[in-house]
Motif scaffolding. Structure first.
Motif, PDB file in Angstrom:
ATOM      1  N   ASP A  96      44.933  77.752  63.058  1.00 21.11           N
ATOM      2  CA  ASP A  96      45.281  76.365  62.730  1.00 21.11           C
ATOM      3  C   ASP A  96      44.195  75.378  63.135  1.00 21.11           C
ATOM      4  O   ASP A  96      43.910  74.419  62.404  1.00 21.11           O
ATOM      5  N   GLU A  97      43.586  75.580  64.307  1.00 18.92           N
ATOM      6  CA  GLU A  97      42.596  74.612  64.790  1.00 18.92           C
ATOM      7  C   GLU A  97      41.416  74.502  63.839  1.00 18.92           C
ATOM      8  O   GLU A  97      40.975  73.409  63.482  1.00 18.92           O
ATOM      9  N   ARG A  98      40.907  75.649  63.406  1.00 13.59           N
ATOM     10  CA  ARG A  98      39.761  75.635  62.489  1.00 13.59           C
ATOM     11  C   ARG A  98      40.167  75.089  61.124  1.00 13.59           C
ATOM     12  O   ARG A  98      39.452  74.285  60.528  1.00 13.59           O
ATOM     13  N   ILE A 106      36.615  65.013  56.361  1.00 13.46           N
ATOM     14  CA  ILE A 106      36.193  63.677  55.947  1.00 13.46           C
ATOM     15  C   ILE A 106      36.645  62.656  56.978  1.00 13.46           C
ATOM     16  O   ILE A 106      35.928  61.723  57.320  1.00 13.46           O
ATOM     17  N   SER A 107      37.850  62.853  57.529  1.00 15.48           N
ATOM     18  CA  SER A 107      38.346  61.919  58.538  1.00 15.48           C
ATOM     19  C   SER A 107      37.611  62.075  59.864  1.00 15.48           C
ATOM     20  O   SER A 107      37.595  61.150  60.673  1.00 15.48           O
ATOM     21  N   CYS A 108      37.061  63.263  60.103  1.00 16.32           N
ATOM     22  CA  CYS A 108      36.364  63.516  61.373  1.00 16.32           C
ATOM     23  C   CYS A 108      34.871  63.705  61.139  1.00 16.32           C
ATOM     24  O   CYS A 108      34.184  64.332  61.945  1.00 16.32           O
ATOM     25  N   LEU A 120      43.938  68.974  66.535  1.00 16.32           N
ATOM     26  CA  LEU A 120      45.169  69.609  67.013  1.00 16.32           C
ATOM     27  C   LEU A 120      45.166  69.808  68.517  1.00 16.32           C
ATOM     28  O   LEU A 120      46.226  69.871  69.139  1.00 16.32           O
ATOM     29  N   VAL A 121      43.967  69.903  69.109  1.00 21.51           N
ATOM     30  CA  VAL A 121      43.885  70.217  70.544  1.00 21.51           C
ATOM     31  C   VAL A 121      43.196  69.130  71.357  1.00 21.51           C
ATOM     32  O   VAL A 121      43.168  69.200  72.577  1.00 21.51           O
ATOM     33  N   ASP A 122      42.653  68.125  70.696  1.00 23.74           N
ATOM     34  CA  ASP A 122      41.913  67.069  71.399  1.00 23.74           C
ATOM     35  C   ASP A 122      42.529  65.711  71.055  1.00 23.74           C
ATOM     36  O   ASP A 122      42.556  65.309  69.880  1.00 23.74           O
ATOM     37  N   ARG A 127      43.380  60.823  67.607  1.00 19.77           N
ATOM     38  CA  ARG A 127      43.445  59.376  67.369  1.00 19.77           C
ATOM     39  C   ARG A 127      42.409  58.962  66.332  1.00 19.77           C
ATOM     40  O   ARG A 127      42.683  58.135  65.456  1.00 19.77           O
ATOM     41  N   ARG A 128      41.225  59.548  66.436  1.00 15.89           N
ATOM     42  CA  ARG A 128      40.160  59.188  65.494  1.00 15.89           C
ATOM     43  C   ARG A 128      40.530  59.591  64.069  1.00 15.89           C
ATOM     44  O   ARG A 128      40.326  58.819  63.131  1.00 15.89           O
ATOM     45  N   ALA A 129      41.073  60.799  63.910  1.00 16.95           N
ATOM     46  CA  ALA A 129      41.470  61.262  62.581  1.00 16.95           C
ATOM     47  C   ALA A 129      42.536  60.341  61.985  1.00 16.95           C
ATOM     48  O   ALA A 129      42.474  59.985  60.803  1.00 16.95           O
TER      49      ALA A 129
END
Length: 363
Positions: A96-98, A106-108, A120-122, A127-129
């Protein structure tokens, strides 16, 4: 600027030219989302879009950030399969993380290619996404919120969307183009075997080249972006031909992913395109106010340095410096007549500057 793929020590048998149905579906979805990028596909895009069921068209619009401005890495498989179903099965096996980090590339974008952790883990990346998704509109914001809250369900939704696209239009399209793509891949593979990697790479796209020196071997993809990756031990390098790609040349270089390059099979049409650095030099050359004014004269007739100095009220050395910039950019022709040196703007080169610039930013 370029994307550099370090292939030092990579055996040629780990360099693969092969078509991918998932990658081609991603390219086709991009062409549907951005038809202005692909004037040669206008008839196909118009006909296909008109035939879509409204519900499917609505779902495509909801998820199009994964392929609209660029292609998410999950749509560029490093190990192509025969069928779309097999490649979607491989995608299902990704953690899932990858998957989420790539799907929300695009969001990140500003941190993803540097190996930033998955949202998913950070918490900070999450928040940035969400912030960047909100800036792109309520539909993307809702999609990103759903993916972060329920990655399993959202992944299943994306798979169903791609399967529905296959049923609605892509399976017929794939049957038509796969023969051409397979033939192109076989041709490049034969070039690699008989003439070497340098010939195979340039045949795939003149915007790519092989560099070899005492430090190793690298494939350089001439793009208006800076990136670097390497082929990790036990991995390889995959080239994916596409019938929907031109003018794009996609290079997957994010950390942790096997390098993948998707190239348009109509690569010969790109042969006249100037390198990105040349386009940059030419734009900078004509952007200076004095050189722009001098081009007005130089486009109409041949002029000597002293004539230009007299016309613009500047010194001959100043004119020479401006002419040198234009000459380095390849925008001038120069000829000698007796003791006079005459300069004139190369109108044909200047006329291509707009299309060369557009080709560079879309590549």
């Amino acid at each position: 600027m370029s994307v550099t793929i370090d292939i030092t020590g990579l055996p040629h048998e780990r360099i693969v030219f092969c078509p991918s149905p998932l990658a081609e579906l991603g390219a086709a979805l991009h062409a549907l989302s951005e038809p202005a990028h692909h004037p040669g596909l206008h008839a196909w895009a118009t006909t296909t879009a008109a035939a879509l069921e409204p519900e499917l068209a609505d779902r495509l619009h909801e998820a199009d950030f994964m392929w609209r401005s660029t292609r998410s890495d999950i749509l560029l498989p490093a190990r192509p399969r025969e069928t779309l179903a097999e490649e979607l099965d491989d995608l299902d096996r990704m953690d899932d993380e990858r998957y989420v980090g790539s799907a929300l590339e695009i969001s990140c974008a500003s941190h993803y290619t540097y190996g930033a952790p998955s949202p998913l883990v950070d918490t900070r990346m999450r928040r940035r996404a969400l912030d960047l998704a909100a800036a792109r509109g309520p539909r993307q914001a809702a999609f990103v919120e759903r993916m972060l809250a329920d990655p399993t369900g959202t992944r299943a939704w994306v798979r169903r969307l791609l399967e529905d696209c296959d049923e609605a239009f892509f399976s017929d399209t794939w049957r038509r183009v796969r023969i051409q793509l397979a033939a192109d891949a076989r041709h490049k593979t034969e070039l690699l075997r008989r003439k070497g990697l340098a010939d195979a790479v340039v045949a795939a796209s003149p915007a790519m080249s092989l560099e070899e020196d005492e430090h190793g071997s690298r494939i350089v993809v001439d793009k208006l972006v800076q990136g670097r990756t390497t082929t990790a031990q036990g991995s390889g390098l995959t080239f994916l031909p596409t019938a929907f790609g031109r003018p794009h040349l996609i290079a997957l270089y994010a950390p942790g992913w096997q390098p993948v390059v998707q190239y348009p099979v109509s690569g010969r049409e790109l042969a006249g395109t100037a390198p990105v650095e040349t386009v940059k030099l030419r734009l900078e050359a004509v952007a200076h106010p004095m050189r722009m004014r001098m081009c007005r004269n130089l486009a109409r007739a041949s002029y000597t340095t002293s004539e230009l100095a007299d016309a613009y009220g500047i010194t001959a050395p100043e004119v020479s410096r401006h002419l040198a910039v234009l000459r380095r950019a390849g925008l001038l022709t120069t000829r000698r007549r007796g003791r006079y040196v005459l300069h004139q703007l190369d109108v044909a080169v200047v006329a291509r500057l707009g299309s060369d610039f557009l080709e560079s930013v879309l590549r």
